[in-house]
Design a protein around this motif. Structure first.
Motif, PDB file in Angstrom:
ATOM      1  N   UNK A 194       1.708  13.962  -9.476  1.00 55.48           N
ATOM      2  CA  UNK A 194       2.480  15.145  -9.069  1.00 55.48           C
ATOM      3  C   UNK A 194       1.947  15.685  -7.743  1.00 55.48           C
ATOM      4  N   UNK A 195       1.824  14.776  -6.784  1.00 51.85           N
ATOM      5  CA  UNK A 195       1.247  15.091  -5.481  1.00 51.85           C
ATOM      6  C   UNK A 195       2.314  14.908  -4.410  1.00 51.85           C
ATOM      7  N   UNK A 196       2.447  15.883  -3.520  1.00 50.26           N
ATOM      8  CA  UNK A 196       3.408  15.753  -2.427  1.00 50.26           C
ATOM      9  C   UNK A 196       2.966  14.616  -1.507  1.00 50.26           C
TER      10      UNK A 196
ATOM     11  N   UNK B 140       0.824  -1.205   0.000  1.00 52.86           N
ATOM     12  CA  UNK B 140       0.000   0.000   0.000  1.00 52.86           C
ATOM     13  C   UNK B 140       0.862   1.261   0.000  1.00 52.86           C
ATOM     14  N   UNK B 141       1.877   1.293   0.854  1.00 54.55           N
ATOM     15  CA  UNK B 141       2.718   2.486   0.931  1.00 54.55           C
ATOM     16  C   UNK B 141       3.511   2.702  -0.360  1.00 54.55           C
ATOM     17  N   UNK B 142       3.949   1.611  -0.982  1.00 53.80           N
ATOM     18  CA  UNK B 142       4.633   1.742  -2.278  1.00 53.80           C
ATOM     19  C   UNK B 142       3.666   2.276  -3.333  1.00 53.80           C
ATOM     20  N   UNK B 143       2.433   1.755  -3.334  1.00 55.58           N
ATOM     21  CA  UNK B 143       1.427   2.203  -4.295  1.00 55.58           C
ATOM     22  C   UNK B 143       1.066   3.674  -4.076  1.00 55.58           C
ATOM     23  N   UNK B 144       0.982   4.099  -2.816  1.00 55.32           N
ATOM     24  CA  UNK B 144       0.712   5.514  -2.512  1.00 55.32           C
ATOM     25  C   UNK B 144       1.829   6.384  -3.086  1.00 55.32           C
ATOM     26  N   UNK B 145       3.064   5.947  -2.893  1.00 55.65           N
ATOM     27  CA  UNK B 145       4.213   6.691  -3.427  1.00 55.65           C
ATOM     28  C   UNK B 145       4.137   6.772  -4.954  1.00 55.65           C
ATOM     29  N   UNK B 146       3.797   5.663  -5.597  1.00 56.08           N
ATOM     30  CA  UNK B 146       3.709   5.652  -7.062  1.00 56.08           C
ATOM     31  C   UNK B 146       2.582   6.553  -7.554  1.00 56.08           C
ATOM     32  N   UNK B 147       1.433   6.515  -6.869  1.00 56.06           N
ATOM     33  CA  UNK B 147       0.316   7.372  -7.267  1.00 56.06           C
ATOM     34  C   UNK B 147       0.688   8.843  -7.117  1.00 56.06           C
ATOM     35  N   UNK B 148       1.391   9.176  -6.052  1.00 52.84           N
ATOM     36  CA  UNK B 148       1.817  10.557  -5.839  1.00 52.84           C
ATOM     37  C   UNK B 148       2.718  11.029  -6.974  1.00 52.84           C
ATOM     38  N   UNK B 149       3.595  10.161  -7.442  1.00 52.33           N
ATOM     39  CA  UNK B 149       4.458  10.516  -8.573  1.00 52.33           C
ATOM     40  C   UNK B 149       3.642  10.707  -9.848  1.00 52.33           C
ATOM     41  N   UNK B 150       2.696   9.804 -10.092  1.00 48.16           N
ATOM     42  CA  UNK B 150       1.864   9.921 -11.290  1.00 48.16           C
ATOM     43  C   UNK B 150       1.040  11.200 -11.279  1.00 48.16           C
TER      44      UNK B 150
END
Length: 280
Positions: free
Chosen positions: A49-51, A37-47
Motif C-alpha cells: 500500500x505504497x504510492x 525490476x519496474x514491474x516488481x517495484x509496482x507489485x511491491x507497492x501494491x502489496x
C-alpha cells in the motif's frame, strides 16, 4: 483453455524469454531485467500500500546509473569488490531484518512510508541491480559479460523448486513453516536441496569457469536462501491478503512470485561469487 494449459504456456514463454534474452547478450539481458525490476517495484507497492512515484524514481536512478556505467565506460573493474560491497551490505541488512520479522511470533507492526521504501530498496531494487551486475564480475565493463552464471543460477533455482515439490508431494509429512506456507514440508525442503546440490555435477560438465565444489556451494546458497525468500514473499502476501503479487503471468502470478527466491538469495550469492573472482 484449461488452467493447466494456460499455466504451462505462460511458464514456457517466461523461460524462453529469460533464457533467450540472457544468452543473446547484455543489450537484451539488461533491458529485460530492468523491465522485470519496474514491474516488481509496482507489485511491491501494491502489496505494501505504497504510492509508487518515489519508488519508481529510486528504481530508475539505480538502473540508469548501472546501465550507463556498463555501456559507456570500459575502465578496468579491479575495485568492483569494494564498490559493490555497500550494495551487498545494504541488501543483507534488509534480508536479515526480513528473516527476523518472518520468524517473529508477534503481530506485524505497521510500517511508515520511509520503512516501506527502505524495505523496497533492500528487498527488490538492490537485488535486481545485483542480478544485472552478476554476469559482469571479473572483467571490464560490457566486454566481461558471462551469461552462464545467470543461466546456472536459474537452472538451480528451478531444480530446487521442482525437486522440493516432487519430494514433498511423495513423502512430505512434517510442515516446514505452516503459519506462512502450509504446503511446504521439511522433507520437500531437504529433498530439493540435496537433489539441487547433486545436480550441479551436470552443470559442472558444461560450465567450467568455476569448479564443481564452487557450484555445489552456489547450489546450497540458492536452495537455503531461495526457500527463505519464498517464505518472506508469502508473508508479504499473507499480510496484504492476496494470493499472488500480480497477474502478469497467467497461472503463475506476478514477477515477484516468479523471482522471490532469486531476489532474496542474490545478495548472498553475489558476495560469494565476487569473493571467488577476487581471490582467483
Amino acid at each position: 483453455m484449461s488452467e493447466t494449459i494456460t499455466r504451462l504456456l505462460s511458464g514456457i514463454v517466461y523461460i524462453v524469454l529469460l533464457l533467450a534474452a540472457t544468452l543473446y547478450g547484455p543489450y537484451t539481458f539488461i533491458p529485460l531485467f530492468g523491465i522485470f525490476m519496474f514491474i516488481a517495484v509496482h507489485e511491491f507497492c501494491k502489496l505494501s500500500n505504497l504510492k509508487p512515484v518515489v519508488p519508481f524514481i529510486i528504481a530508475a536512478a539505480g538502473f540508469l546509473l548501472f546501465f550507463t556505467g556498463h555501456f559507456f565506460f570500459t575502465v578496468p573493474n579491479n575495485n568492483s569488490f569494494y564498490k559493490n560491497l555497500g550494495l551487498n551490505i545494504a541488501a543483507l541488512f534488509i534480508s536479515i531484518k526480513l528473516l527476523v520479522d518472518l520468524f517473529s511470533t508477534k503481530p506485524p507492526k505497521l510500517k511508515d512510508t520511509t520503512g516501506k521504501i527502505v524495505e523496497l530498496i533492500g528487498y527488490v531494487i538492490i537485488p535486481f541491480i545485483l542480478i544485472i551486475k552478476l554476469p559482469f564480475i571479473g572483467g571490464n565493463a560490457i566486454f566481461s559479460y558471462n551469461p552462464y552464471i545467470i543461466i546456472g543460477m536459474f537452472v538451480l533455482i528451478w531444480a530446487n523448486d521442482t525437486f522440493a515439490y516432487i519430494v514433498g508431494k511423495a513423502i512430505g509429512k512434517n510442515k516446514l513453516f505452516e503459519r506462512i506456507s502450509p504446503k511446504k514440508t521439511v522433507e520437500g525442503f531437504v529433498g530439493g536441496a540435496l537433489f539441487t546440490v547433486a545436480s550441479v555435477y551436470v552443470l559442472g560438465l558444461y560450465y567450467t569457469f568455476i569448479t564443481p565444489g564452487e557450484w555445489m556451494a552456489i547450489a546450497a546458497i540458492l536452495s537455503i536462501f531461495g526457500t527463505l525468500g519464498d517464505l518472506v514473499e508469502s508473508k508479504f502476501k499473507r499480510i496484504a491478503g492476496v494470493k499472488d503479487s500480480g497477474n502478469i503471468m497467467p497461472g503463475h502470478g506476478g514477477i515477484l512470485d516468479r523471482l522471490d527466491s532469486v531476489l532474496f538469495a542474490i545478495p548472498f550469492l553475489f558476495l560469494y561469487y565476487q569473493i571467488l573472482q577476487y581471490v582467483s
